[in-house]
Design an enzyme around this catalytic site. Structure first.
Site, short mmCIF file in Angstrom:
data_model
loop_
_atom_site.label_atom_id
_atom_site.label_comp_id
_atom_site.label_asym_id
_atom_site.label_seq_id
_atom_site.Cartn_x
_atom_site.Cartn_y
_atom_site.Cartn_z
N SER A 124 -10.31 10.71 7.87
CA SER A 124 -9.15 11.19 7.64
C SER A 124 -8.86 11.30 6.05
O SER A 124 -7.83 12.00 5.25
CB SER A 124 -8.02 10.61 8.20
OG SER A 124 -7.80 9.41 7.57
N LYS A 161 -4.91 5.18 3.82
CA LYS A 161 -4.01 6.36 3.36
C LYS A 161 -3.58 6.45 2.11
O LYS A 161 -3.62 5.47 1.40
CB LYS A 161 -2.94 6.62 4.48
CG LYS A 161 -3.35 6.74 5.91
CD LYS A 161 -3.99 8.27 6.35
CE LYS A 161 -4.13 8.23 7.68
NZ LYS A 161 -5.06 7.52 8.26
#
Length: 219
Positions: A124, A161
């Protein structure tokens, strides 16, 4: 996060590392006392006991040099950085029993003495050059700001993230268009573990070190 060292504990720990690398044996309690001008051997013993409790050393109080530096491989100017295979929901998130091993790093590359490593699973964050199988170094002492890449905890899961905000709402953004962002709600068991300060990409693994940690990150 793991329980952090005091300034004096950190200095004593670095002294233990460098002395052992130079002499191939550990300093005695009296050696440590002389180095830091501590007259009380009990005070030095208490410092070593605190380092042991926090998982940096193991010691035999009955021996003058009864200290073992956990993860240390005898390189001058280097520090063993722990890496973890699991995290704990709540604080502290990083427990000694979840530690999978150590990666020795030149101390000049460390932004603080509160760093640790996690292994990445998933893609991701490929848009920020963080790939599946990488090890990321996390600085637990850094204050996370908007647009920093962070390691965060959601319950007993961790993720990497980019930290963003929509008004007062925390949003964790991936760097892969195929993945969705994560909106953190007030009911979530959420915590920031630290700011990513390095990415390490092994191209080979020595046979005696092939014990594979269970990846802690779903990035």
């Amino acid at each position: 996060m793991a329980e952090q060292l005091t300034k004096l504990e950190s200095s004593v720990y670095q002294y233990l590392l460098d002395f052992t690398a130079e002499h191939t044996y550990q300093p005695s309690i009296r050696d440590i006392g002389r180095e830091f001008q501590i007259k009380s051997t009990k005070t030095v013993s208490d410092l070593l006991q605190s380092l042991a409790k926090k998982g940096y050393i193991e010691r035999d109080p009955a021996r003058s040099r009864g200290v073992r530096l956990v993860g240390f491989r005898g390189v001058m100017g280097a520090t063993p950085i722990p890496y973890y295979g699991k995290i704990h929901a709540g604080e502290p998130a990083l427990l000694p029993e979840y530690r999978e091993g150590f990666i020795t790093i030149d101390r000049r590359f460390l932004p603080s003495d509160q760093v640790f490593m996690l292994k990445v699973k998933g893609d991701s964050m490929i848009g920020r050059s963080i790939n599946d199988g990488d090890f990321v170094m996390v600085d637990a002492a850094a204050h996370a700001k908007a647009n920093d890449i962070i390691a965060a905890r959601l319950g007993d899961d961790a993720t990497i993230k980019t930290l963003t905000y929509e008004g007062t709402t925390t949003v964790l953004q991936p760097a892969n268009p195929a993945d969705r962002s994560i909106t953190v709600t007030p009911s979530d068991d959420f915590g920031i573990l630290g700011v990513i300060c390095g990415v390490f990409r092994p191209f080979s693994v020595r046979l005696e070190e092939r014990k594979e940690p269970q990846p802690v990150l779903v990035s």
